[in-house]
Scaffold this active site. Structure first.
Site, PDB file in Angstrom:
ATOM      1  CB  CYS A  67      17.613 -29.939 -29.274  1.00 12.25           C
ATOM      2  SG  CYS A  67      18.079 -31.637 -29.129  1.00 12.25           S
TER       3      CYS A  67
HETATM    4  N1  SAJ Z   1      12.914 -23.906 -21.626  1.00 14.99           N
HETATM    5  C1  SAJ Z   1      12.330 -22.727 -21.205  1.00 14.99           C
HETATM    6  N2  SAJ Z   1      10.974 -22.621 -21.202  1.00 14.99           N
HETATM    7  C2  SAJ Z   1      10.164 -23.644 -21.614  1.00 14.99           C
HETATM    8  C3  SAJ Z   1      10.773 -24.837 -22.049  1.00 14.99           C
HETATM    9  C4  SAJ Z   1      12.138 -24.948 -22.050  1.00 14.99           C
HETATM   10  O1  SAJ Z   1      13.030 -21.784 -20.834  1.00 14.99           O
HETATM   11  O2  SAJ Z   1       8.949 -23.498 -21.571  1.00 14.99           O
HETATM   12  C5  SAJ Z   1      14.369 -24.025 -21.657  1.00 14.99           C
HETATM   13  C6  SAJ Z   1      14.874 -25.181 -20.826  1.00 14.99           C
HETATM   14  O3  SAJ Z   1      15.113 -24.792 -19.504  1.00 14.99           O
HETATM   15  C7  SAJ Z   1      16.173 -25.543 -21.549  1.00 14.99           C
HETATM   16  C8  SAJ Z   1      15.869 -25.216 -22.996  1.00 14.99           C
HETATM   17  O4  SAJ Z   1      14.766 -24.307 -22.982  1.00 14.99           O
HETATM   18  O5  SAJ Z   1      17.237 -24.738 -21.107  1.00 14.99           O
HETATM   19  C9  SAJ Z   1      15.507 -26.437 -23.825  1.00 14.99           C
HETATM   20  O6  SAJ Z   1      14.526 -27.112 -23.089  1.00 14.99           O
HETATM   21  P1  SAJ Z   1      13.680 -28.325 -23.726  1.00 14.99           P
HETATM   22  O7  SAJ Z   1      12.574 -28.632 -22.773  1.00 14.99           O
HETATM   23  O8  SAJ Z   1      13.313 -28.036 -25.113  1.00 14.99           O
HETATM   24  O9  SAJ Z   1      14.686 -29.552 -23.595  1.00 14.99           O
HETATM   25  P2  SAJ Z   1      15.717 -30.127 -24.621  1.00 14.99           P
HETATM   26  O10 SAJ Z   1      16.703 -29.157 -25.122  1.00 14.99           O
HETATM   27  O11 SAJ Z   1      16.246 -31.358 -23.974  1.00 14.99           O
HETATM   28  O12 SAJ Z   1      14.801 -30.493 -25.852  1.00 14.99           O
HETATM   29  C10 SAJ Z   1      14.489 -31.805 -26.100  1.00 14.99           C
HETATM   30  C11 SAJ Z   1      14.119 -31.812 -27.545  1.00 14.99           C
HETATM   31  N3  SAJ Z   1      14.163 -33.155 -28.003  1.00 14.99           N
HETATM   32  C12 SAJ Z   1      14.704 -33.396 -29.214  1.00 14.99           C
HETATM   33  O13 SAJ Z   1      15.124 -32.537 -29.939  1.00 14.99           O
HETATM   34  C13 SAJ Z   1      14.766 -34.804 -29.606  1.00 14.99           C
HETATM   35  C14 SAJ Z   1      12.729 -31.227 -27.748  1.00 14.99           C
HETATM   36  O14 SAJ Z   1      12.285 -31.506 -29.097  1.00 14.99           O
HETATM   37  C15 SAJ Z   1      11.753 -31.807 -26.792  1.00 14.99           C
HETATM   38  O15 SAJ Z   1      10.453 -31.252 -27.036  1.00 14.99           O
HETATM   39  C16 SAJ Z   1      12.216 -31.441 -25.398  1.00 14.99           C
HETATM   40  O16 SAJ Z   1      13.440 -32.192 -25.221  1.00 14.99           O
HETATM   41  C17 SAJ Z   1      11.213 -31.819 -24.335  1.00 14.99           C
HETATM   42  O17 SAJ Z   1      10.001 -31.792 -24.644  1.00 14.99           O
HETATM   43  O18 SAJ Z   1      11.647 -32.008 -23.204  1.00 14.99           O
END
Ligand code: SAJ
Length: 455
Positions: free
Chosen positions: A277
């Site tokens: 995403c």
């Molecule tokens: N990440 C960072 N720093 C942060 C948060 C994330 O480096 O503070 C990195 C993660 O390690 C990863 C990437 O960013 O590599 C994405 O992380 P993510 O927590 O956003 O996880 P995703 O990609 O699974 O995002 C999903 C999304 N869900 C949908 O689109 C339906 C996002 O909207 C959610 O907010 C997120 O999950 C969540 O909250 O876990």
């Protein structure tokens, strides 16, 4: 539209055996959990996918999705779920939900190939009174300008003969707290009645349905959600780089800022941004904005910063080795965690791959450890897998923690690592093993010994 058409549940009866309350088109990490929730609510659900492997696996009660076990699939089958590759099932669907991938095209815009193919399949079988919903993430206007004309090739008119809506998927892989049922569902209809029909449908198995003015607002809501994350992750990544040079412990500052009970949400630096995403969705928005003749600068800058992080990790690794008189080209480097985020097996867009590629290019001898990944290739080359964590950490000249899986506890890392670069701030967290309910402030603020650094 008459009563039957205005409520898909009342669509003219067809042979009971044939009719599905729901056909889910695309049975991946979005479609399958949606199908499962609908089955649990008692709906008659058929899954439609182009992959024989996926369909055969599901019909044999084998799950290919992290968030659903094969036992979950078995229960779905027991309750009447079937999977098929035959689009004829669409003709007997009260509601059809499209959950197919929308990857980036080589030009950086959305590749809508799967969406248009799905819409064409539906058009070939569409019946009056059917509700069609697009869940695949895409730019504002897709439902109305791309999907609608394709569906109307059936000769039916959207909003008059069938309902059309957009509802963004909000599946968060590995999230044990929020799933389909308890994550509010945003719904935007082509018309008021379309929106109402979609809200009634989701109301069967989702606790909260949120209506928007139309399809574009629902499409934009999803992109806003994920662009917000993308930009804020880029902010702390850029801050991590200059805070290191300023001698500021950014992790400590983030922990302090996070005590503010309003107006702040903590994001954390990392080795880059992976997943299905966050690195992808904002590009749809910048693609659409560019059609107006100017760039969406926030997204482009965030993309540049986040994609720079793997190189920054290499720079920090080289500095750490140099401080011990070692060269990267003659070092054994262990990568801890190669998935894109903690405690799941999903490797899509994981920054571990560009990190490994750059380390290998500089001559490092690589190995990896990841409890969720049995084998791992970078550019077609197998990276040796370590299975004994403590031994692997002890034998490596440098350990780089890239994904903060639960088993990578601070105490364990420090006890065995010669040199350690923690790119996820694991060393800044309470260590359940060490029995510390919370990391004492002074311990949190400084690495516990030489040779151990946090990004
Ligand atoms: N990440 C960072 N720093 C942060 C948060 C994330 O480096 O503070 C990195 C993660 O390690 C990863 C990437 O960013 O590599 C994405 O992380 P993510 O927590 O956003 O996880 P995703 O990609 O699974 O995002 C999903 C999304 N869900 C949908 O689109 C339906 C996002 O909207 C959610 O907010 C997120 O999950 C969540 O909250 O876990």
């Amino acid at each position: 539209m008459d009563a039957a058409a205005s409520n898909p549940a009342l669509v003219p009866e067809q042979p009971a055996a044939a009719v599905s309350d729901l056909v889910v088109l695309g049975l991946g990490y979005v479609g399958l959990p949606l199908a499962a929730e609908a089955v649990s609510a008692g709906l008659k659900v058929t899954g439609l996918d182009v992959s024989d492997r996926v369909v055969d696996g599901l019909n044999s009660a084998v799950s290919h999705v992290d968030d659903l076990s094969s036992e979950d699939v078995d229960r779905m089958l027991e309750r009447g779920f079937t999977a098929t590759t035959d689009p004829a099932c669409l003709a007997a669907a009260r509601t059809i939900v499209i959950c197919v991938p929308t990857p980036l095209s080589p030009e950086g815009g959305p590749d809508l190939g799967a969406v248009t193919s799905a819409a064409r399949s539906i058009a070939a079988h569409l019946q009056p009174g059917t509700l069609v919903i697009l869940e695949s993430t895409t730019y504002p206007g897709t439902t109305d300008e791309v999907v609608r004309p394709l569906l109307e090739e059936s000769g039916l008119v959207a909003g008059a003969d069938f309902h059309l809506a957009f509802s963004p998927e909000r599946i968060d892989p590995g999230n044990a707290t929020f799933g389909v049922a308890n994550t509010p569902k945003v719904v935007g209809g082509l018309t008021e009645e379309c929106g109402e029909a979609a809200a009634v449908f989701y109301g069967n198995f989702v606790d909260t349905v949120v209506r928007t003015r139309g399809t574009r607002e629902a499409e934009m809501a999803k992109l806003l959600e994920n662009t917000y994350r993308h930009v804020n992750i880029a902010l702390v990544n850029e801050m991590a780089i200059f805070c290191q040079e300023l001698g500021v412990d950014l992790w400590d500052s983030i922990a302090a800022a996070a005590t503010k009970p309003f107006g702040f949400q903590a994001f954390y630096p990392g080795p880059g941004v992976g997943g299905h995403c966050i690195p992808i969705d904002p590009n749809y928005l910048s693609y659409k904005v560019k059609t107006l003749g100017y760039p969406f600068r926030f997204v482009e800058l965030a993309q540049e910063i986040n994609s720079r992080m793997p190189s920054y990790v290499i720079q920090r690794a080289q500095e750490l080795l140099n401080e011990s008189g070692m060269a990267l080209s003659r070092s054994k480097v262990l990568l801890l965690g190669v998935t894109y985020k903690a405690d799941i097996a999903d490797q899509r867009e994981s920054p571990a791959r560009p990190v490994a590629r750059k380390l290998a290019a500089k001559g490092a001898t690589l190995s990896y450890h990841d409890p969720h990944v049995e084998s791992w290739q970078v550019d077609g080359v197998d990276v040796p897998r370590s299975t004994d964590l403590d031994q692997a950490i002890a034998e490596a000249d440098l350990t780089i923690l890239l994904t903060d899986h639960a088993e990578y506890r601070p105490k364990r890392l420090e006890e065995y690592a010669r040199l350690l670069l923690d790119t996820r701030g694991v060393l800044r967290r309470p260590d359940p093993e060490a029995g510390t309910a919370a990391v004492p402030a002074q311990a949190r603020r400084r690495p516990r010994r030489e040779g151990i650094q946090v990004l």
